[in-house]
Write a protein that holds these residues in place. Structure first.
Motif, mmCIF file in Angstrom:
data_model
loop_
_atom_site.group_PDB
_atom_site.id
_atom_site.type_symbol
_atom_site.label_atom_id
_atom_site.label_comp_id
_atom_site.label_asym_id
_atom_site.label_seq_id
_atom_site.Cartn_x
_atom_site.Cartn_y
_atom_site.Cartn_z
ATOM 1 N N ASP A 64 51.348 -60.961 -27.843
ATOM 2 C CA ASP A 64 51.379 -62.186 -28.508
ATOM 3 C C ASP A 64 50.936 -62.314 -29.944
ATOM 4 O OD1 ASP A 64 52.873 -63.877 -27.253
ATOM 5 O OD2 ASP A 64 51.113 -65.365 -26.387
ATOM 6 N N PHE A 65 49.893 -61.282 -29.487
ATOM 7 C CA PHE A 65 48.874 -60.437 -31.011
ATOM 8 C C PHE A 65 50.136 -59.419 -32.261
ATOM 9 C CE2 PHE A 65 46.578 -56.665 -32.465
ATOM 10 C CZ PHE A 65 46.653 -57.572 -33.812
ATOM 11 N N PHE A 66 50.647 -58.445 -31.782
ATOM 12 C CA PHE A 66 51.789 -58.063 -32.399
ATOM 13 C C PHE A 66 52.829 -58.089 -33.269
ATOM 14 C CE2 PHE A 66 49.816 -55.126 -28.666
ATOM 15 C CZ PHE A 66 48.381 -53.833 -29.657
ATOM 16 N N LEU A 67 53.584 -59.181 -32.494
ATOM 17 C CA LEU A 67 54.270 -60.575 -32.321
ATOM 18 C C LEU A 67 53.715 -61.113 -33.645
ATOM 19 C CD1 LEU A 67 55.943 -61.463 -29.476
ATOM 20 C CD2 LEU A 67 56.823 -59.631 -30.962
ATOM 21 N N SER A 68 52.245 -61.691 -33.488
ATOM 22 C CA SER A 68 52.036 -62.111 -34.698
ATOM 23 C C SER A 68 52.046 -60.957 -35.589
ATOM 24 C CB SER A 68 50.840 -62.706 -34.377
ATOM 25 O OG SER A 68 49.526 -62.027 -34.210
ATOM 26 N N VAL A 69 51.263 -60.316 -36.180
ATOM 27 C CA VAL A 69 51.274 -59.102 -37.164
ATOM 28 C C VAL A 69 52.210 -58.503 -37.657
ATOM 29 C CG1 VAL A 69 48.842 -59.108 -37.274
ATOM 30 C CG2 VAL A 69 50.030 -57.552 -35.853
#
Length: 221
Positions: free
Chosen positions: A158-163
């Motif tokens: 989710d972190f990678f998707l958010s950035v």
């Protein structure tokens, strides 16, 4: 509140959180990593890896500081330098990409945009070196599984998707994600400026133009 981004060196390596400073999850293959943790000195192994990577390839990490305190970091390298990268079910990393190994923001500073700041710092660095994309293995079940080595070392998907990353190879636990560097570098500069100004991250030197002294005038007698 002032923020700054610096490259990972043997000096700044000491500012990583202690568990990360002693971790060689990415830097060694699984068997060697277990052996180093059981009978060796993983801190020395990590230092040796950073030293070799800096010497042979160049910058392999970024650290973010808030008011002089270490607040987050990312590490990255070509997959050939990261033995663990071949142990994932969604490997290998694409030939035109560097691997973003891990990303971590200190909980006290979470939610302030440091993750995006770190990723864009990586994007700027890699673009100058002719690399087209960053890829990463994310943990799609981060926080849902019992404690294991990968829980702390593989950042949440989710972190990678958010950035801005996109999934290129799905998997129920470890999807592989990708960020085209031209996408990261095209983020609206005016939005970035507003966020940075709000958080006090821009130094006075970049905000204020020096005032030139008025030219001296000759007095007439």
């Amino acid at each position: 509140m002032s923020r700054r981004l610096v490259s990972l060196t043997l000096d700044t390596l000491e500012d990583l959180p202690r568990p990360c400073r002693q971790c060689v999850y990415w830097e060694l293959d699984p068997v060697s990593a277990d052996r180093a943790c059981a009978t060796g000195d993983p801190g020395l192994e990590k230092e040796a890896w950073v030293s070799q990577t800096l010497l042979e390839w160049g910058s392999c990490g970024k650290l973010a500081y808030v008011d002089g305190m270490p607040a987050g970091f990312v590490m990255y390298a070509p997959p050939a330098y990261v033995p663990r990268s071949m142990a994932f079910p969604t490997s290998p990393v694409s030939a035109d990409a560097a691997l973003l190994m891990t990303a971590n923001v200190v909980p006290a500073f979470a939610g302030g945009g440091l993750g995006r700041m770190l990723v864009q710092g990586v994007a700027r660095d890699l673009t100058k070196r002719g690399i087209k994309a960053i890829e990463a293995f994310g943990d799609a079940k981060f926080g849902d599984t019992q404690d294991d080595a990968s829980r702390a070392c593989v950042a949440p998907a989710d972190f990678f998707l958010s950035v801005g990353f996109k999934t290129v190879r799905p998997h129920p636990r470890f999807p592989r994600l990708r960020l085209e560097l031209r996408t990261a570098l095209s983020w609206k500069s005016d939005v970035e400026y507003a966020l940075e100004k709000l958080l006090g991250s821009m130094s006075p030197e970049t905000l204020l133009r020096p005032v030139r002294p008025a030219p001296a005038t000759r007095s007439t007698s």
